[in-house]
Design a protein around this motif. Sequence first.
Motif, PDB file in Angstrom:
ATOM      1  N   GLU A   7       0.844  -1.187   0.000  1.00  0.00           N
ATOM      2  CA  GLU A   7       0.000   0.000   0.000  1.00  0.00           C
ATOM      3  C   GLU A   7       0.885   1.246   0.000  1.00  0.00           C
ATOM      4  O   GLU A   7       1.911   1.280   0.681  1.00  0.00           O
ATOM      5  CB  GLU A   7      -0.914   0.014   1.228  1.00  0.00           C
ATOM      6  N   PRO A   8       0.489   2.292  -0.740  1.00  0.00           N
ATOM      7  CA  PRO A   8       1.295   3.517  -0.788  1.00  0.00           C
ATOM      8  C   PRO A   8       1.615   4.127   0.581  1.00  0.00           C
ATOM      9  O   PRO A   8       2.755   4.554   0.791  1.00  0.00           O
ATOM     10  CB  PRO A   8       0.458   4.464  -1.657  1.00  0.00           C
ATOM     11  N   PRO A   9       0.681   4.180   1.542  1.00  0.00           N
ATOM     12  CA  PRO A   9       1.058   4.743   2.849  1.00  0.00           C
ATOM     13  C   PRO A   9       2.152   3.929   3.555  1.00  0.00           C
ATOM     14  O   PRO A   9       3.000   4.498   4.244  1.00  0.00           O
ATOM     15  CB  PRO A   9      -0.247   4.708   3.656  1.00  0.00           C
ATOM     16  N   THR A  10       2.143   2.628   3.364  1.00  0.00           N
ATOM     17  CA  THR A  10       3.173   1.771   3.967  1.00  0.00           C
ATOM     18  C   THR A  10       4.526   2.079   3.351  1.00  0.00           C
ATOM     19  O   THR A  10       5.536   2.199   4.055  1.00  0.00           O
ATOM     20  CB  THR A  10       2.815   0.283   3.789  1.00  0.00           C
ATOM     21  N   VAL A  11       4.558   2.233   2.038  1.00  0.00           N
ATOM     22  CA  VAL A  11       5.809   2.539   1.345  1.00  0.00           C
ATOM     23  C   VAL A  11       6.343   3.889   1.816  1.00  0.00           C
ATOM     24  O   VAL A  11       7.534   4.031   2.111  1.00  0.00           O
ATOM     25  CB  VAL A  11       5.615   2.500  -0.185  1.00  0.00           C
ATOM     26  N   ALA A  12       5.468   4.879   1.926  1.00  0.00           N
ATOM     27  CA  ALA A  12       5.890   6.199   2.402  1.00  0.00           C
ATOM     28  C   ALA A  12       6.462   6.111   3.817  1.00  0.00           C
ATOM     29  O   ALA A  12       7.484   6.742   4.128  1.00  0.00           O
ATOM     30  CB  ALA A  12       4.713   7.173   2.360  1.00  0.00           C
ATOM     31  N   LYS A  13       5.837   5.314   4.662  1.00  0.00           N
ATOM     32  CA  LYS A  13       6.298   5.145   6.041  1.00  0.00           C
ATOM     33  C   LYS A  13       7.673   4.489   6.084  1.00  0.00           C
ATOM     34  O   LYS A  13       8.519   4.852   6.908  1.00  0.00           O
ATOM     35  CB  LYS A  13       5.285   4.299   6.817  1.00  0.00           C
ATOM     36  N   VAL A  14       7.932   3.539   5.207  1.00  0.00           N
ATOM     37  CA  VAL A  14       9.206   2.818   5.175  1.00  0.00           C
ATOM     38  C   VAL A  14      10.315   3.683   4.565  1.00  0.00           C
ATOM     39  O   VAL A  14      11.461   3.627   5.014  1.00  0.00           O
ATOM     40  CB  VAL A  14       9.046   1.492   4.396  1.00  0.00           C
ATOM     41  N   LEU A  15       9.979   4.494   3.575  1.00  0.00           N
ATOM     42  CA  LEU A  15      11.003   5.289   2.902  1.00  0.00           C
ATOM     43  C   LEU A  15      11.642   6.334   3.815  1.00  0.00           C
ATOM     44  O   LEU A  15      12.823   6.651   3.657  1.00  0.00           O
ATOM     45  CB  LEU A  15      10.413   5.967   1.663  1.00  0.00           C
ATOM     46  N   LYS A  16      10.895   6.852   4.781  1.00  0.00           N
ATOM     47  CA  LYS A  16      11.448   7.891   5.663  1.00  0.00           C
ATOM     48  C   LYS A  16      12.684   7.412   6.420  1.00  0.00           C
ATOM     49  O   LYS A  16      13.736   8.055   6.348  1.00  0.00           O
ATOM     50  CB  LYS A  16      10.374   8.391   6.633  1.00  0.00           C
ATOM     51  N   PRO A  17      12.609   6.302   7.171  1.00  0.00           N
ATOM     52  CA  PRO A  17      13.825   5.869   7.874  1.00  0.00           C
ATOM     53  C   PRO A  17      14.929   5.387   6.925  1.00  0.00           C
ATOM     54  O   PRO A  17      16.120   5.521   7.251  1.00  0.00           O
ATOM     55  CB  PRO A  17      13.345   4.751   8.801  1.00  0.00           C
ATOM     56  N   LEU A  18      14.563   4.847   5.772  1.00  0.00           N
ATOM     57  CA  LEU A  18      15.589   4.423   4.813  1.00  0.00           C
ATOM     58  C   LEU A  18      16.355   5.632   4.277  1.00  0.00           C
ATOM     59  O   LEU A  18      17.573   5.580   4.110  1.00  0.00           O
ATOM     60  CB  LEU A  18      14.958   3.633   3.661  1.00  0.00           C
ATOM     61  N   ALA A  19      15.641   6.724   4.036  1.00  0.00           N
ATOM     62  CA  ALA A  19      16.293   7.954   3.584  1.00  0.00           C
ATOM     63  C   ALA A  19      17.141   8.555   4.704  1.00  0.00           C
ATOM     64  O   ALA A  19      18.272   8.987   4.466  1.00  0.00           O
ATOM     65  CB  ALA A  19      15.252   8.956   3.088  1.00  0.00           C
ATOM     66  N   ALA A  20      16.600   8.559   5.917  1.00  0.00           N
ATOM     67  CA  ALA A  20      17.338   9.106   7.060  1.00  0.00           C
ATOM     68  C   ALA A  20      18.641   8.342   7.299  1.00  0.00           C
ATOM     69  O   ALA A  20      19.638   8.923   7.728  1.00  0.00           O
ATOM     70  CB  ALA A  20      16.469   9.087   8.310  1.00  0.00           C
ATOM     71  N   ALA A  21      18.636   7.042   7.017  1.00  0.00           N
ATOM     72  CA  ALA A  21      19.828   6.209   7.201  1.00  0.00           C
ATOM     73  C   ALA A  21      20.788   6.283   6.011  1.00  0.00           C
ATOM     74  O   ALA A  21      21.847   5.660   6.024  1.00  0.00           O
ATOM     75  CB  ALA A  21      19.418   4.755   7.443  1.00  0.00           C
ATOM     76  N   GLY A  22      20.408   7.016   4.972  1.00  0.00           N
ATOM     77  CA  GLY A  22      21.272   7.154   3.813  1.00  0.00           C
ATOM     78  C   GLY A  22      21.271   5.947   2.887  1.00  0.00           C
ATOM     79  O   GLY A  22      22.193   5.755   2.105  1.00  0.00           O
ATOM     80  N   LEU A  23      20.217   5.143   2.956  1.00  0.00           N
ATOM     81  CA  LEU A  23      20.127   3.970   2.086  1.00  0.00           C
ATOM     82  C   LEU A  23      19.427   4.289   0.772  1.00  0.00           C
ATOM     83  O   LEU A  23      19.692   3.639  -0.242  1.00  0.00           O
ATOM     84  CB  LEU A  23      19.406   2.828   2.812  1.00  0.00           C
ATOM     85  N   VAL A  24      18.513   5.257   0.800  1.00  0.00           N
ATOM     86  CA  VAL A  24      17.863   5.717  -0.423  1.00  0.00           C
ATOM     87  C   VAL A  24      18.060   7.223  -0.531  1.00  0.00           C
ATOM     88  O   VAL A  24      18.185   7.922   0.473  1.00  0.00           O
ATOM     89  CB  VAL A  24      16.350   5.369  -0.493  1.00  0.00           C
ATOM     90  N   ALA A  25      18.083   7.692  -1.759  1.00  0.00           N
ATOM     91  CA  ALA A  25      18.159   9.124  -2.027  1.00  0.00           C
ATOM     92  C   ALA A  25      16.817   9.561  -2.587  1.00  0.00           C
ATOM     93  O   ALA A  25      16.264   8.889  -3.461  1.00  0.00           O
ATOM     94  CB  ALA A  25      19.279   9.417  -3.023  1.00  0.00           C
ATOM     95  N   GLY A  26      16.298  10.649  -2.074  1.00  0.00           N
ATOM     96  CA  GLY A  26      15.016  11.170  -2.537  1.00  0.00           C
ATOM     97  C   GLY A  26      15.222  12.373  -3.436  1.00  0.00           C
ATOM     98  O   GLY A  26      16.135  13.175  -3.221  1.00  0.00           O
ATOM     99  N   PHE A  27      14.359  12.482  -4.443  1.00  0.00           N
ATOM    100  CA  PHE A  27      14.426  13.576  -5.406  1.00  0.00           C
ATOM    101  C   PHE A  27      13.052  14.210  -5.513  1.00  0.00           C
ATOM    102  O   PHE A  27      12.057  13.503  -5.691  1.00  0.00           O
ATOM    103  CB  PHE A  27      14.889  13.060  -6.778  1.00  0.00           C
ATOM    104  N   ARG A  28      13.015  15.533  -5.421  1.00  0.00           N
ATOM    105  CA  ARG A  28      11.745  16.266  -5.495  1.00  0.00           C
ATOM    106  C   ARG A  28      11.450  16.655  -6.933  1.00  0.00           C
ATOM    107  O   ARG A  28      12.294  16.598  -7.800  1.00  0.00           O
ATOM    108  CB  ARG A  28      11.816  17.515  -4.627  1.00  0.00           C
TER     109      ARG A  28
END
Length: 149
Positions: A38-59
Amino acid sequence: MLRVTKLTDYATLILTVLAARPETVLSAPELAERAGLEPPTVAKVLKPLAAAGLVAGFRGANGGYRLARPAAAISLIEIVEAMEGPLGMTECSLHAGQCSLEDSCGMRANWRRINDVVADALRGVSLAQLQNPTHIPARKSIAMQLANA
């Protein structure tokens, strides 16, 4: 029973989706569709992954996420700790003074050894290996590792 949370399991799934297309920026809805989440679950998971430097986010209009570094350079311990915090089999295996029995119990050193073996096992598996589990090298049993520790 010792197990990771569902969110940690989902994080490994999302990261393997990103690892399959390392140069592609995928939006959270695209990741949700490809991962079957589900999209809300993915959004919830991406936050700590980005904070840990495992994923890079682009606006922006073509924004989204991609791996911050190659899949072979991301270990399973990093994923677990990004989602759950430092690995600790017991409270006392991480920090002294967390248990009222600490002064009379001799188990802390043993739990620390076990904690170290589990952490080393997780450290020895990369995201790239998770993509292709048939290539995860065989490891000595935990009992053998503890005996040699």
